[in-house]
Design a protein around this motif. Sequence first.
Motif, PDB file in Angstrom:
ATOM      1  N   GLN A   1       0.820  -1.209   0.000  1.00  0.00           N
ATOM      2  CA  GLN A   1       0.000   0.000   0.000  1.00  0.00           C
ATOM      3  C   GLN A   1       0.856   1.263   0.000  1.00  0.00           C
ATOM      4  O   GLN A   1       1.965   1.275   0.549  1.00  0.00           O
ATOM      5  CB  GLN A   1      -0.900   0.010   1.235  1.00  0.00           C
ATOM      6  N   LEU A   2       0.305   2.303  -0.599  1.00  0.00           N
ATOM      7  CA  LEU A   2       0.894   3.633  -0.556  1.00  0.00           C
ATOM      8  C   LEU A   2      -0.192   4.588  -0.076  1.00  0.00           C
ATOM      9  O   LEU A   2      -1.342   4.498  -0.522  1.00  0.00           O
ATOM     10  CB  LEU A   2       1.386   4.057  -1.941  1.00  0.00           C
TER      11      LEU A   2
ATOM     12  N   VAL B   1      -5.657   8.927   7.029  1.00  0.00           N
ATOM     13  CA  VAL B   1      -4.764   8.457   5.987  1.00  0.00           C
ATOM     14  C   VAL B   1      -5.626   8.132   4.768  1.00  0.00           C
ATOM     15  O   VAL B   1      -6.722   7.588   4.897  1.00  0.00           O
ATOM     16  CB  VAL B   1      -3.967   7.214   6.454  1.00  0.00           C
TER      17      VAL B   1
ATOM     18  N   TYR C   1      -5.513   6.240   1.022  1.00  0.00           N
ATOM     19  CA  TYR C   1      -4.746   5.278   0.233  1.00  0.00           C
ATOM     20  C   TYR C   1      -4.758   5.670  -1.243  1.00  0.00           C
ATOM     21  O   TYR C   1      -5.828   5.856  -1.840  1.00  0.00           O
ATOM     22  CB  TYR C   1      -5.302   3.866   0.415  1.00  0.00           C
TER      23      TYR C   1
ATOM     24  N   THR D   1      -3.643   2.285  11.559  1.00  0.00           N
ATOM     25  CA  THR D   1      -2.959   1.593  10.464  1.00  0.00           C
ATOM     26  C   THR D   1      -1.455   1.831  10.518  1.00  0.00           C
ATOM     27  O   THR D   1      -0.993   2.811  11.118  1.00  0.00           O
ATOM     28  CB  THR D   1      -3.478   2.076   9.099  1.00  0.00           C
TER      29      THR D   1
ATOM     30  N   VAL E   1       0.587   2.631   7.919  1.00  0.00           N
ATOM     31  CA  VAL E   1       0.945   3.853   7.185  1.00  0.00           C
ATOM     32  C   VAL E   1       0.522   5.084   7.979  1.00  0.00           C
ATOM     33  O   VAL E   1       1.226   6.107   7.983  1.00  0.00           O
ATOM     34  CB  VAL E   1       0.305   3.866   5.781  1.00  0.00           C
TER      35      VAL E   1
ATOM     36  N   SER F   1       0.645  -4.995   9.796  1.00  0.00           N
ATOM     37  CA  SER F   1       1.211  -4.093   8.801  1.00  0.00           C
ATOM     38  C   SER F   1       2.566  -3.578   9.262  1.00  0.00           C
ATOM     39  O   SER F   1       2.749  -3.242  10.430  1.00  0.00           O
ATOM     40  CB  SER F   1       0.261  -2.906   8.578  1.00  0.00           C
TER      41      SER F   1
ATOM     42  N   ALA G   1       5.186  -0.539   8.064  1.00  0.00           N
ATOM     43  CA  ALA G   1       5.177   0.655   7.228  1.00  0.00           C
ATOM     44  C   ALA G   1       6.388   1.529   7.498  1.00  0.00           C
ATOM     45  O   ALA G   1       6.998   1.459   8.568  1.00  0.00           O
ATOM     46  CB  ALA G   1       3.899   1.454   7.465  1.00  0.00           C
TER      47      ALA G   1
ATOM     48  N   ALA H   1       3.610   7.329   2.909  1.00  0.00           N
ATOM     49  CA  ALA H   1       4.086   6.151   3.633  1.00  0.00           C
ATOM     50  C   ALA H   1       3.770   4.919   2.807  1.00  0.00           C
ATOM     51  O   ALA H   1       2.768   4.881   2.080  1.00  0.00           O
ATOM     52  CB  ALA H   1       3.440   6.050   5.008  1.00  0.00           C
ATOM     53  N   VAL H   2       4.633   3.927   2.917  1.00  0.00           N
ATOM     54  CA  VAL H   2       4.464   2.670   2.186  1.00  0.00           C
ATOM     55  C   VAL H   2       4.390   1.539   3.199  1.00  0.00           C
ATOM     56  O   VAL H   2       5.024   1.602   4.264  1.00  0.00           O
ATOM     57  CB  VAL H   2       5.625   2.452   1.190  1.00  0.00           C
ATOM     58  N   SER H   3       3.615   0.507   2.897  1.00  0.00           N
ATOM     59  CA  SER H   3       3.484  -0.591   3.846  1.00  0.00           C
ATOM     60  C   SER H   3       3.236  -1.905   3.140  1.00  0.00           C
ATOM     61  O   SER H   3       2.845  -1.940   1.960  1.00  0.00           O
ATOM     62  CB  SER H   3       2.328  -0.324   4.824  1.00  0.00           C
TER      63      SER H   3
ATOM     64  N   ALA I   1      10.649   2.408   0.770  1.00  0.00           N
ATOM     65  CA  ALA I   1      10.444   3.795   1.177  1.00  0.00           C
ATOM     66  C   ALA I   1      11.638   4.662   0.788  1.00  0.00           C
ATOM     67  O   ALA I   1      11.473   5.794   0.326  1.00  0.00           O
ATOM     68  CB  ALA I   1      10.214   3.868   2.685  1.00  0.00           C
TER      69      ALA I   1
END
Length: 260
Positions: A113-114, A122, A124, A149, A151, A211, A213, A226-228, A249
Amino acid sequence: MTALPPAAGSARTGRARSAPERLLSVLAVFDHAHPALCLTDISRRAGLSLTTAHRLVGALTAWGALERDGSGLYHVGLRLWELAALAPRGPALRQIALPYLEDLYEATHENVQLAVRDGDEVVYTEWLSGRSAVGVHIRVGARWPLHATGVGLALLAHGEPRFQEEYCAGPLASYTPYTVTDGARLRRVLAEVRRTGVAVSARQVTEDALSVAAAVHGPGRAVSAAVSVVVPYADARVAELVPAVRLAARGISRALGWRP
């Protein structure tokens, strides 16, 4: 997590809405739960008379912001998608990040996910679906509170100190018995995210998911996204996921112009 249409706030204050506010209230009635609406529903949800809604919907449809299908229902139009593609935190960010997201997916074959921050939520902007059946309640454009979450924790941990304090002091929504809802505990979690450079969110939204991230930096030190990766909690190997997420990241950050 969809905000109420502007009509709700105006009705409570009794303030007459301007023409732009009425126009925006029509667009605000559409969300993931209501992607297609008839004119009567648009009028009701926007808090507008049927005559006013008909006029505004007609103008938006003529411009391309809305589209009407054969059954008479209205949908968000492609003209808005064209405009959204110009957003630096939307499709433009996705285009830069996608090669690194795909690398992270190939390394893990799990949900990738980004996301970016919008206020205390947040949002997505990209999601690559993995092979596992882990319960991921995510779609592009979906919103969740920051604290629930991975992220979101990564973004919150690098937010302004005053914003962090206000967020931790406010009510924290709970989704499972494991969701962090205590402000003092959340502050400790954010401090750990800053110390390690990664956020680990376990069973906060669904009890079967974990998750990992990391924050994405833009030019300078600003955090842009943020990336996860999201994996089944029962099989999670956090120590193996952390380097992969950090690498993704860091790659996106460099592509955005960040230099360590």
